[in-house]
Design an enzyme around this catalytic site. Structure first.
Site, PDB file in Angstrom:
ATOM      1  N   ASP A 223       0.826  -1.198   0.000  1.00 50.71           N
ATOM      2  CA  ASP A 223       0.000   0.000   0.000  1.00 50.71           C
ATOM      3  C   ASP A 223       0.866   1.255   0.000  1.00 50.71           C
ATOM      4  OD1 ASP A 223       0.590  -1.211   2.452  1.00 50.71           O
ATOM      5  OD2 ASP A 223      -0.971  -0.157   3.529  1.00 50.71           O
ATOM      6  N   ASP A 247      -0.008  -7.663 -10.725  1.00 50.24           N
ATOM      7  CA  ASP A 247      -1.063  -7.360 -11.681  1.00 50.24           C
ATOM      8  C   ASP A 247      -1.563  -5.932 -11.477  1.00 50.24           C
ATOM      9  OD1 ASP A 247      -2.977  -7.610 -13.637  1.00 50.24           O
ATOM     10  OD2 ASP A 247      -4.336  -8.841 -12.449  1.00 50.24           O
TER      11      ASP A 247
END
Length: 359
Positions: A223, A247
């Site tokens: 994050d 991804d």
């Protein structure tokens, strides 16, 4: 002469495959193209979207350039792309993200490489459907062995991360950095929360880094990494990630440089590699000579570097950059106004790139 399988795909695939082949040939690259099919068009004729002959050609040549493919509904394939990666053990997804003058973006001078592990993590496909007997049996076992309880109305996905798969992808990232003259590798994880999967990823990353003292190493929590890439992408170089994070962040990084239309990609294993654009097959534009071929052409640049044709790769990349910077002979999506009547088609943009190569 190097043999390369050219998978023409479907939708816009055949048009951008032909444009890319012409551009690569114009560099003087000594390539023999083995033409192969996959997708909805061949499905109608052969009853499968991925003929055995196509897979055998890729295995035989060891290198393929693949145009976008639509996975037909109801074929037994979750995704043709995923099937190829799994069946050929293409464990490394390589996604360079580089700024080119003339491409609209909020950022400049981006030059990142995302290295994504392709075989494990939540994308391994180990899932248990809600309410099924084996799912309830698994939930009972987990509830008996864990303080955290799962309710019987849950679906369950398993996240495997192994020492072997982590070692080879992190090692791939370091070896790529060394080969390409890059200075730093960043390993991305969520080891603060998932201590036995992402924690293992981080531990193995640190061990592998010791074998590459010439390359700087660091790690980032995923994050925080997303925020860092938006705020100060210039601090990063080669980024190695597990499957799911890879991804997501590869598309984030593509967004930094103008989107999937300029985002090349490769899926690489031991002795075999497939190079492909990261966008889809856009069937609504099929046969219209309209779409941007840049991503597949830049994937061809990656392919040329992979097979050792560095001079040809440089010629092609420089020509693409020159055409984009000039902004005249480009497709509609690369114009400031998408309705600009001076926009050219797929084939005409390839012609302009070829003209730059031949100067």
């Amino acid at each position: 002469m190097t043999n390369v399988t050219l998978v023409t795909g479907d939708g816009i695939g055949p048009e951008i495959a032909e444009a890319t082949r012409r551009c690569i040939d114009a560099t003087g690259a000594q390539i023999h193209w083995d033409i192969a099919e996959a997708g909805t068009d061949v499905m109608e004729r052969q009853g499968t979207p991925l003929p055995d002959a196509t897979v055998e050609s890729i295995k035989r040549d060891g290198v393929a350039l693949k145009a976008p493919i639509t996975t037909p509904v109801g074929t037994g394939f979750r995704s043709i792309n995923v099937h190829l990666r799994q069946s050929l053990d293409l464990y490394a997804c390589l996604r360079p993200c580089k700024s080119y003058a003339g491409v609209r973006s909020r950022y400049e001078n981006i030059n990142l490489v995302v290295v994504r592990e392709n075989t494990e993590d939540l994308y391994a496909g180990i899932e248990f459907e809600k309410g099924k007997d084996d799912t309830l049996e698994l939930i009972d076992w987990l509830n008996a062995h864990s303080a955290r309880k799962i309710t019987p109305d849950a679906g369950v996905s398993i996240k495997p991360i192994s020492v072997a798969a982590t070692d080879r992808i992190v090692r791939f990232g370091f070896e790529y950095a060394r080969k390409m003259g890059r200075k730093k590798v960043t390993s991305v994880h969520k080891a603060n929360i998932m201590k036995f999967s992402d924690g293992l990823w981080l531990d193995v990353s640190r061990q592998v880094a010791k074998d590459f003292p010439d390359i700087e190493f660091e790690d980032r929590i995923v994050d925080n990494m997303c925020m860092q890439l938006i705020q100060k992408p210039e601090l990063y170089d080669v980024i190695v990630l597990p499957n799911l994070y890879g991804d997501i962040l590869s598309d984030l990084c593509a967004g930094l440089v103008g989107g999937l239309g300029v985002a090349p990609g490769a899926n690489i294993g031991d002795g075999v590699a497939i190079f492909e654009a990261t966008h889809g097959s856009a069937p609504k534009y099929k046969g219209q000579n309209k779409v941007n071929p840049t991503a597949l052409i830049l994937s061809g640049v990656l392919m040329l570097r992979y097979i050792g044709m560095t001079a040809e790769a440089d010629k092609l990349e420089n020509a693409v950059a020159a055409v984009i910077a000039e902004g005249k002979d480009v497709t509609y999506d690369m114009k400031p106004d998408r309705d600009d009547p001076t926009a050219v088609g797929t084939s005409e943009m390839a012609d302009a790139i070829i003209a730059k190569i031949e100067r």
